[in-house]
Scaffold this active site. Structure first.
Site, short mmCIF file in Angstrom:
data_model
loop_
_atom_site.label_atom_id
_atom_site.label_comp_id
_atom_site.label_asym_id
_atom_site.label_seq_id
_atom_site.Cartn_x
_atom_site.Cartn_y
_atom_site.Cartn_z
N GLU A 1 5.72 -3.43 0.59
CA GLU A 1 5.75 -3.04 -0.89
C GLU A 1 4.96 -1.68 -0.93
O GLU A 1 3.74 -1.82 -0.91
CB GLU A 1 5.33 -4.08 -1.71
CG GLU A 1 5.81 -3.81 -2.97
CD GLU A 1 5.08 -2.70 -3.93
OE1 GLU A 1 5.19 -1.70 -3.94
OE2 GLU A 1 3.97 -2.95 -4.27
N LEU A 2 5.82 -0.59 -1.02
CA LEU A 2 4.99 0.81 -0.92
C LEU A 2 5.11 1.71 -2.24
O LEU A 2 4.67 2.94 -1.84
CB LEU A 2 5.69 1.42 0.23
CG LEU A 2 5.76 0.52 1.63
CD1 LEU A 2 6.54 1.31 2.47
CD2 LEU A 2 4.23 0.25 2.07
N GLU B 1 4.30 9.68 -5.15
CA GLU B 1 3.56 8.83 -6.17
C GLU B 1 2.21 9.27 -6.50
O GLU B 1 1.07 9.54 -6.02
CB GLU B 1 3.33 7.66 -5.53
CG GLU B 1 2.86 6.47 -6.33
CD GLU B 1 2.56 5.12 -5.55
OE1 GLU B 1 2.95 3.99 -6.36
OE2 GLU B 1 2.40 4.96 -4.49
N CYS C 1 1.98 0.46 -8.96
CA CYS C 1 3.09 0.86 -8.21
C CYS C 1 4.11 1.12 -9.08
O CYS C 1 5.20 2.16 -8.80
CB CYS C 1 3.60 -0.14 -7.16
SG CYS C 1 2.21 -0.49 -6.05
N GLY D 1 0.72 -1.31 0.08
CA GLY D 1 -0.04 0.01 0.06
C GLY D 1 0.91 1.33 -0.10
O GLY D 1 1.91 1.27 -0.56
N SER D 2 0.56 2.35 0.46
CA SER D 2 1.05 3.64 0.40
C SER D 2 2.21 3.46 1.44
O SER D 2 2.18 2.71 2.57
CB SER D 2 0.20 4.83 0.91
OG SER D 2 -0.14 4.70 2.08
#
Length: 483
Positions: free
Chosen positions: A256-257, A385, A291, A236-237
């Site tokens: 996993e960002l 992002e 992502c 996520g964020s």
């Protein structure tokens, strides 16, 4: 019956301790294009979460005792069933995620592949090694052996943008590693994970080995803080992920960002239609909600003008539209609030001097592709992002400085470099501060068996089946004194 006409059930049970259950509380899930309610899912409460956690703890030994052939049988059953459910799963992705038809079909295939890779990995894993302990006279006659054992019960939190495959990247390695789990799917796209749970309930997994629980973020905080879990895996964020890590206590954490991925294009690259299409697909497919979406396009000054013209010409033909059409590249963003957030970022950049090369309409969650240049690097649209259909074009002169420009980001997930020079390929590999360097392709490239993850604010640890399995196991040492 077509994918778009496939009937989707109205109500979905959650799964607690391997069994379907309803709580009397419901979460309504909207079709992201029509904004109409298309399903309800049962919501977990505190008692449900506690039952799920304790059941996972109770199932640790049974899961650890599963033999490789048993785990493979479970995973292959999932492969078979997901293959039979292709149309239904595709329709769900289109509805709950707003994912364009072709992208939805591709994600279903990746779901199947991910479980197949896990099934293959179960019988191919190196289970341990001998350790030479007699490195001093005092250790003469001692032998050491190491084996890998499941870490225990784990908590999993999956994102909205790939609700089937990124959920699979948590569940499939957990089964292969022998770990019971509790998974919270994204509240915007929970149905996909519940369909996976429906299939898991058909298998010979030990009782209580899995739970899939839609619930509000604040209620799910126990998945982060409870020390009964041995690992937390979150996608996520970055803001949410690092906060979770700070509060996770003693458990291992993998994150996993995301990022703001860049691609650099050298002048020895052919400016073919295939290249332009690849850049556009990487930037705008699934409304840029990926992502490793192409957010920054660095182009050498010698080819900048030509590439810009080609990009503009093709991007102008793309509009955000109905994801059920096989012609749609850019569907709706996940919700209107995200479209408004991104529009504010774009407007702020324009006020600071950015030039809009391609601009379309923003209507509700529909956000036409945008291409910008001359963007102030201190602004959110550049340094954060975007997670939407916006790409930034920028010119560079020197290859090494171009690589340094990519590295200035606080993110480091993947980067793409187009070049025919072996020396420059190796320079990029040696100097880019990212988890993955992709040569002669966009940073959006991923196959499901490769190690995948980032550095800096992009995360911690690696996904990809073999890598994830190792994170979900720990080494156990045996020392034997001979004689």
């Amino acid at each position: 019956m077509t994918n778009s006409e496939k009937k989707i059930e109205c109500d979905y049970s959650l799964y607690v301790a391997s069994k379907a259950s309803q709580t009397g509380q419901w979460l309504e899930v909207k079709d992201k294009f029509s904004q109409k309610i298309f399903a309800r899912v049962a919501l977990a409460d505190a008692n449900t979460l506690e039952k799920a956690i304790q059941s996972a703890i109770d199932a640790e030994q049974a899961m650890a005792q599963l033999e490789p052939f048993q785990k493979q049988k479970i995973l292959l059953h999932c492969v078979k069933r997901f293959g039979e459910m292709r149309e239904e799963l595709t329709a769900i992705l289109i509805a709950e995620g707003g994912k364009p038809l072709k992208a939805a079909q591709a994600e279903v295939e990746r779901l199947i592949n991910t479980f197949q890779i896990a099934a293959d990995a179960v019988t191919q894993m190196d289970d341990g090694r001998l350790i030479p302990l007699a490195v001093t006279a005092a250790a003469q006659g001692y032998t050491g052996m190491i084996k890998h054992v499941p870490i225990g019960a784990i908590s999993l939190i999956s994102p909205f943008n790939f609700p089937l495959n990124l959920t699979a990247h948590k569940i499939a390695p957990a089964i292969a590693a022998g770990c019971p789990f509790v998974l919270k799917p994204a509240s915007l796209t929970p149905v996909s994970a519940l369909k996976i749970a429906e299939v898991l309930a058909e298998t010979d997994l030990p009782q209580g080995a899995f739970s899939v629980l839609p619930c509000p973020r604040e209620q799910a905080d126990i998945l982060v803080t409870d020390d009964r879990f041995k690992l937390l895996s979150f996608t996520g964020s970055d803001e949410v992920g690092w906060d979770m890590k700070a509060r996770a206590g003693r458990k291992k954490v993998t994150l996993e960002l995301g990022g703001n991925a860049a691609v650099l294009i050298e002048p020895d690259t052919e400016l073919s239609d295939a290249l332009i299409d690849r850049l556009i697909g990487g930037a705008y497919n699934h409304a840029g909600q990926v992502c490793i979406s192409v957010q920054r396009i660095l182009v050498h000054e010698n080819i900048y003008t030509d590439l810009k013209k080609k990009l503009i010409s093709k991007i102008k033909k793309i509009k955000a539209s109905d994801p059920k059409s096989d012609l749609t590249l850019c569907g709706p963003m996940i919700k209107e609030e995200e479209a408004k957030r991104l529009k504010k970022w774009v407007d702020k950049a324009v006020k600071k001097g950015a030039k809009v090369l391609v601009e379309g309409q923003v209507k509700g969650a529909l956000f036409d592709p945008i291409l910008l240049e001359n963007v102030d690097t201190s602004l959110e649209i550049y340094k954060d992002e975007a997670f939407g259909p916006v790409a930034i074009l920028e010119k560079y002169k020197d290859f090494e400085k171009g690589i340094a420009t990519i590295n200035q980001s606080r993110f480091g997930l993947q980067a793409g470099v187009y070049t025919q020079s072996l020396n420059k390929m190796m320079y990029a590999w040696n100097h880019l501060h990212v988890g993955g360097v992709i040569i002669n392709d966009i940073p959006s490239f991923r196959v499901d068996n490769m190690p995948y993850g980032g550095v800096k604010d992009s995360g911690l640890g690696r996904e990809g089946i073999q890598s994830a399995i190792r994170d979900m196991q720990e080494e156990r040492l045996l020392v034997i004194k001979q004689g």
